[in-house]
Design an enzyme around this catalytic site. Structure first.
Site, PDB file in Angstrom:
ATOM      1  N   GLU A 264      -5.553 -16.336  61.631  1.00  0.00           N
ATOM      2  CA  GLU A 264      -6.381 -17.323  62.318  1.00  0.00           C
ATOM      3  C   GLU A 264      -5.544 -18.573  62.604  1.00  0.00           C
ATOM      4  O   GLU A 264      -5.372 -19.421  61.736  1.00  0.00           O
ATOM      5  CB  GLU A 264      -7.603 -17.679  61.466  1.00  0.00           C
ATOM      6  CG  GLU A 264      -7.316 -17.884  59.977  1.00  0.00           C
ATOM      7  CD  GLU A 264      -8.454 -18.583  59.252  1.00  0.00           C
ATOM      8  OE1 GLU A 264      -9.596 -18.507  59.703  1.00  0.00           O
ATOM      9  OE2 GLU A 264      -8.171 -19.233  58.242  1.00  0.00           O
TER      10      GLU A 264
ATOM     11  N   HIS B 185      -9.489 -19.345  53.732  1.00  0.00           N
ATOM     12  CA  HIS B 185      -9.835 -19.761  55.094  1.00  0.00           C
ATOM     13  C   HIS B 185      -9.235 -21.138  55.364  1.00  0.00           C
ATOM     14  O   HIS B 185      -9.166 -21.984  54.467  1.00  0.00           O
ATOM     15  CB  HIS B 185     -11.355 -19.788  55.267  1.00  0.00           C
ATOM     16  CG  HIS B 185     -11.793 -19.953  56.689  1.00  0.00           C
ATOM     17  ND1 HIS B 185     -11.781 -21.175  57.330  1.00  0.00           N
ATOM     18  CD2 HIS B 185     -12.250 -19.055  57.600  1.00  0.00           C
ATOM     19  CE1 HIS B 185     -12.216 -21.020  58.566  1.00  0.00           C
ATOM     20  NE2 HIS B 185     -12.500 -19.744  58.759  1.00  0.00           N
TER      21      HIS B 185
ATOM     22  N   GLY C 210     -16.576 -16.561  63.859  1.00  0.00           N
ATOM     23  CA  GLY C 210     -17.273 -17.750  63.394  1.00  0.00           C
ATOM     24  C   GLY C 210     -18.511 -18.045  64.211  1.00  0.00           C
ATOM     25  O   GLY C 210     -19.541 -17.376  64.076  1.00  0.00           O
TER      26      GLY C 210
ATOM     27  N   ASN D 199     -18.629 -14.762  59.815  1.00  0.00           N
ATOM     28  CA  ASN D 199     -18.524 -15.899  58.896  1.00  0.00           C
ATOM     29  C   ASN D 199     -19.491 -16.979  59.355  1.00  0.00           C
ATOM     30  O   ASN D 199     -19.214 -17.717  60.301  1.00  0.00           O
ATOM     31  CB  ASN D 199     -17.087 -16.427  58.879  1.00  0.00           C
ATOM     32  CG  ASN D 199     -16.930 -17.627  57.971  1.00  0.00           C
ATOM     33  OD1 ASN D 199     -17.778 -17.896  57.117  1.00  0.00           O
ATOM     34  ND2 ASN D 199     -15.842 -18.364  58.152  1.00  0.00           N
TER      35      ASN D 199
ATOM     36  N   SER E 233     -11.953 -18.583  67.644  1.00  0.00           N
ATOM     37  CA  SER E 233     -12.719 -18.756  68.885  1.00  0.00           C
ATOM     38  C   SER E 233     -12.917 -17.458  69.655  1.00  0.00           C
ATOM     39  O   SER E 233     -12.868 -17.435  70.884  1.00  0.00           O
ATOM     40  CB  SER E 233     -12.060 -19.818  69.776  1.00  0.00           C
ATOM     41  OG  SER E 233     -12.107 -21.089  69.162  1.00  0.00           O
TER      42      SER E 233
ATOM     43  N   GLY F 262     -12.753 -22.813  66.075  1.00  0.00           N
ATOM     44  CA  GLY F 262     -13.843 -23.709  66.428  1.00  0.00           C
ATOM     45  C   GLY F 262     -13.527 -24.693  67.534  1.00  0.00           C
ATOM     46  O   GLY F 262     -14.313 -25.593  67.819  1.00  0.00           O
TER      47      GLY F 262
END
Length: 259
Positions: A177, A105, A241, A9, A220, A183
């Site tokens: 997630e 998301h 990500g 992504n 992460s 992140g």
């Protein structure tokens, strides 16, 4: 062997030149990999989808793995068509060869205020157009601390999958997630990942859905932790990500999933 999934992504990163350079560096490295059981998805910005699709098409003969690369869109609109300036429909995506779409998301849930009922409409549009929905679910830090994390995820799944038959649900993939790990560099512990993936698997089983629905982990992931994560029960791969933005980092994750 069950299929394994790895979705890159890219979010709102990479110019078309950067995206092209990434794929030109990635595709040759797949040449030595014989991994037809791996589905490798690239989810760039909307405007890059045709470019990435053309590059993938040019390299279909590189290796068995190249044939398993699919274009994945980061979002789609919930209506089939209409006066929705700036939006992209599922039908438009399917017409340019997109094979999957990320739905719900956490960043869209947060910034665009997308709720479960809206996501249910998007899932139906994606299925109607022959693509695979990747439904994202996960709890906030507050829900985790309060012990309501399972209830939150269950509600997300129940409402987002409302109205679908078990056969339709079997065409989806689920991506767990935890919002607090996206992140942030803070990765859920293996016990948490195992707990939640087992919980989601039981939910799907209770809906009379077979075990072939893949459950991915996102939050992460990086080359240092993915092998342990991928070895957890009911983890069929990852939604990656920031670690998918560099070819060398992403290839290490690809190899970890194939080990």
């Amino acid at each position: 062997m069950k299929k394994k999934y790895l979705i890159a992504n890219w979010k709102m990163y990479k110019t078309v030149q950067e995206a092209t350079h990434f794929m030109e560096a990635l595709l040759p490295q797949l040449k030595a990999i014989d991994g037809p059981e791996l589905v490798l998805g690239i989810a760039p910005s909307f405007v890059h989808l045709p470019t990435i699709g053309a590059l993938i098409g040019d390299k279909k003969s590189i290796s068995p793995l190249s044939n398993s690369i699919q274009l994945v869109a980061q979002n789609c609109h919930h209506e089939a068509a209409g006066a929705f300036t700036g939006e992209v429909s599922a039908g438009i995506l399917a017409s340019i060869g997109v094979g999957g779409v990320l739905i719900g998301h956490s960043e869209r849930r947060s910034y665009q205020k997308e709720d479960n009922l809206l996501l249910a409409k998007k899932i139906k549009r994606v299925l109607e157009n022959g693509m695979q929905p990747f439904l994202c679910c996960g709890e906030s830090l507050e829900a985790r601390k309060s012990g309501s994390h399972q209830a939150v995820v269950q509600q997300q799944l129940q409402e987002s999958l409302a109205g679908l038959t078990s056969k339709e649900i079997e065409k989806l993939a689920i991506a767990y997630e935890p919002v607090w790990a996206i992140g942030t560099g803070q990765v859920a512990g293996l016990d948490v990942i195992t707990e939640m993936h087992t919980f989601i698997r039981k939910f799907l089983s209770d809906q009379c859905v077979s075990e072939k629905v893949p459950i991915l982990y996102g939050g992460s992931c990086n080359p240092q932790n993915v092998k342990a994560i991928f070895n957890c029960p009911n983890v069929a791969g990852g939604l990656i990500g920031s670690a998918s933005l560099q070819v060398d980092q992403f290839m290490k994750i690809v190899m970890a999933l194939l080990e």
